[in-house]
Design a protein around this motif. Sequence first.
Motif, short mmCIF file in Angstrom:
data_model
loop_
_atom_site.label_atom_id
_atom_site.label_comp_id
_atom_site.label_asym_id
_atom_site.label_seq_id
_atom_site.Cartn_x
_atom_site.Cartn_y
_atom_site.Cartn_z
N ILE A 1 26.74 35.11 37.48
CA ILE A 1 27.20 34.88 36.10
C ILE A 1 28.29 33.80 36.05
O ILE A 1 28.30 32.95 35.17
CB ILE A 1 27.72 36.21 35.49
CG1 ILE A 1 26.63 37.29 35.56
CG2 ILE A 1 28.18 36.01 34.04
CD1 ILE A 1 25.37 36.98 34.80
N ALA A 2 29.21 33.84 37.03
CA ALA A 2 30.30 32.87 37.04
C ALA A 2 29.76 31.44 37.18
O ALA A 2 30.27 30.51 36.56
CB ALA A 2 31.26 33.19 38.18
N SER B 1 28.38 30.31 33.86
CA SER B 1 29.52 30.07 32.98
C SER B 1 30.13 28.70 33.26
O SER B 1 30.41 27.93 32.36
CB SER B 1 30.52 31.20 33.19
OG SER B 1 31.75 30.89 32.62
N GLU B 2 30.30 28.40 34.55
CA GLU B 2 30.90 27.14 34.97
C GLU B 2 29.98 25.96 34.66
O GLU B 2 30.40 24.97 34.10
CB GLU B 2 31.19 27.21 36.46
CG GLU B 2 32.29 26.28 36.92
CD GLU B 2 32.66 26.58 38.36
OE1 GLU B 2 32.45 25.71 39.21
OE2 GLU B 2 33.15 27.72 38.63
N VAL C 1 30.34 27.78 29.24
CA VAL C 1 30.41 28.85 28.25
C VAL C 1 31.07 30.07 28.89
O VAL C 1 31.07 30.20 30.12
CB VAL C 1 29.01 29.24 27.70
CG1 VAL C 1 28.49 28.18 26.76
CG2 VAL C 1 28.04 29.49 28.83
N SER C 2 31.60 30.96 28.08
CA SER C 2 32.31 32.12 28.64
C SER C 2 31.32 33.10 29.25
O SER C 2 30.15 33.15 28.87
CB SER C 2 33.09 32.83 27.53
OG SER C 2 32.18 33.45 26.65
N PRO C 3 31.79 33.87 30.24
CA PRO C 3 30.90 34.88 30.85
C PRO C 3 30.30 35.84 29.82
O PRO C 3 29.16 36.26 29.96
CB PRO C 3 31.83 35.62 31.80
CG PRO C 3 32.90 34.64 32.14
CD PRO C 3 33.10 33.82 30.89
N SER C 4 31.05 36.14 28.77
CA SER C 4 30.49 37.08 27.79
C SER C 4 29.35 36.42 27.00
O SER C 4 28.35 37.07 26.67
CB SER C 4 31.58 37.62 26.86
OG SER C 4 31.83 36.72 25.81
N THR C 5 29.47 35.12 26.75
CA THR C 5 28.35 34.40 26.11
C THR C 5 27.15 34.37 27.05
O THR C 5 26.01 34.55 26.62
CB THR C 5 28.77 32.96 25.77
OG1 THR C 5 29.87 33.01 24.87
CG2 THR C 5 27.63 32.19 25.13
N VAL C 6 27.43 34.16 28.33
CA VAL C 6 26.34 34.16 29.31
C VAL C 6 25.61 35.50 29.28
O VAL C 6 24.39 35.56 29.15
CB VAL C 6 26.88 33.90 30.74
CG1 VAL C 6 25.77 34.04 31.77
CG2 VAL C 6 27.50 32.51 30.82
N ASN C 7 26.39 36.57 29.32
CA ASN C 7 25.78 37.90 29.32
C ASN C 7 24.98 38.17 28.05
O ASN C 7 23.89 38.73 28.10
CB ASN C 7 26.85 38.98 29.50
CG ASN C 7 27.26 39.10 30.96
OD1 ASN C 7 26.41 39.10 31.85
ND2 ASN C 7 28.56 39.15 31.21
N ALA D 1 24.26 31.45 20.90
CA ALA D 1 25.43 32.04 21.56
C ALA D 1 26.23 32.89 20.57
O ALA D 1 26.11 32.74 19.39
CB ALA D 1 26.29 30.94 22.14
#
Length: 193
Positions: A143-144, A147-148, A152-158, A193
């Motif tokens: 996930i990180a 995100s990188e 985008v933020s990890p929560s957006t990724v999730n 997102a």
Amino acid sequence: MGKSNLKIPKICEQCGKPFEAKTVATRFCSPYCVDKSGKERRRQEKESERRQTLLEQAADKIAEIQTRPYISIAEATVLFGISKDTIRRLIKANKIPAVNLGQRLTRVSRSHIEAMFTVVTLLETPEVVPQKLRYEKYECYDIAEVSEKFGVSPSTVNKTIRRNSIPRRQFGKFVYVPKEQIDRIFSSKNILA
Ligand SMILES: [Zn+2]
């Protein structure tokens, strides 16, 4: 168990005829039927092995097609369940890149057809059916990393992973997601997102 003079009425499991068995465990009327039953069983075992092999070969074949960037029209029909005519129409309409290497040697871009399916699915149903594909760790981001890479933020990724029903796999304490699907979704304008 010693010998007995019992005579137990039974039906032969091979030929179906009634006979008198000497023990309760006797299943066949004659050595002939014992032999025939063994042959029958081995034949069935062989047949089921043969079917299993065919299934595995078909799965191997599909897995192999999925690794190639360019596939034949026949392979595309197998992989995507669409007709040859549909594929030819898409090629003519310049919707999918194709190269013609000779008669019956047209090759189409697999990833472009895949991408078309993704867009259609996203537009029609936000809740996409999870794909049951198996990805190895090297084919995945954690996930990180997603995100990188996409800023985008990890929560957006999730959230995006859930919304697109991207298959997840846990290795140790990290959750991994397939690169190919992540790249496709995050680089398309369909990202919600
Ligand atoms: Zn028999």
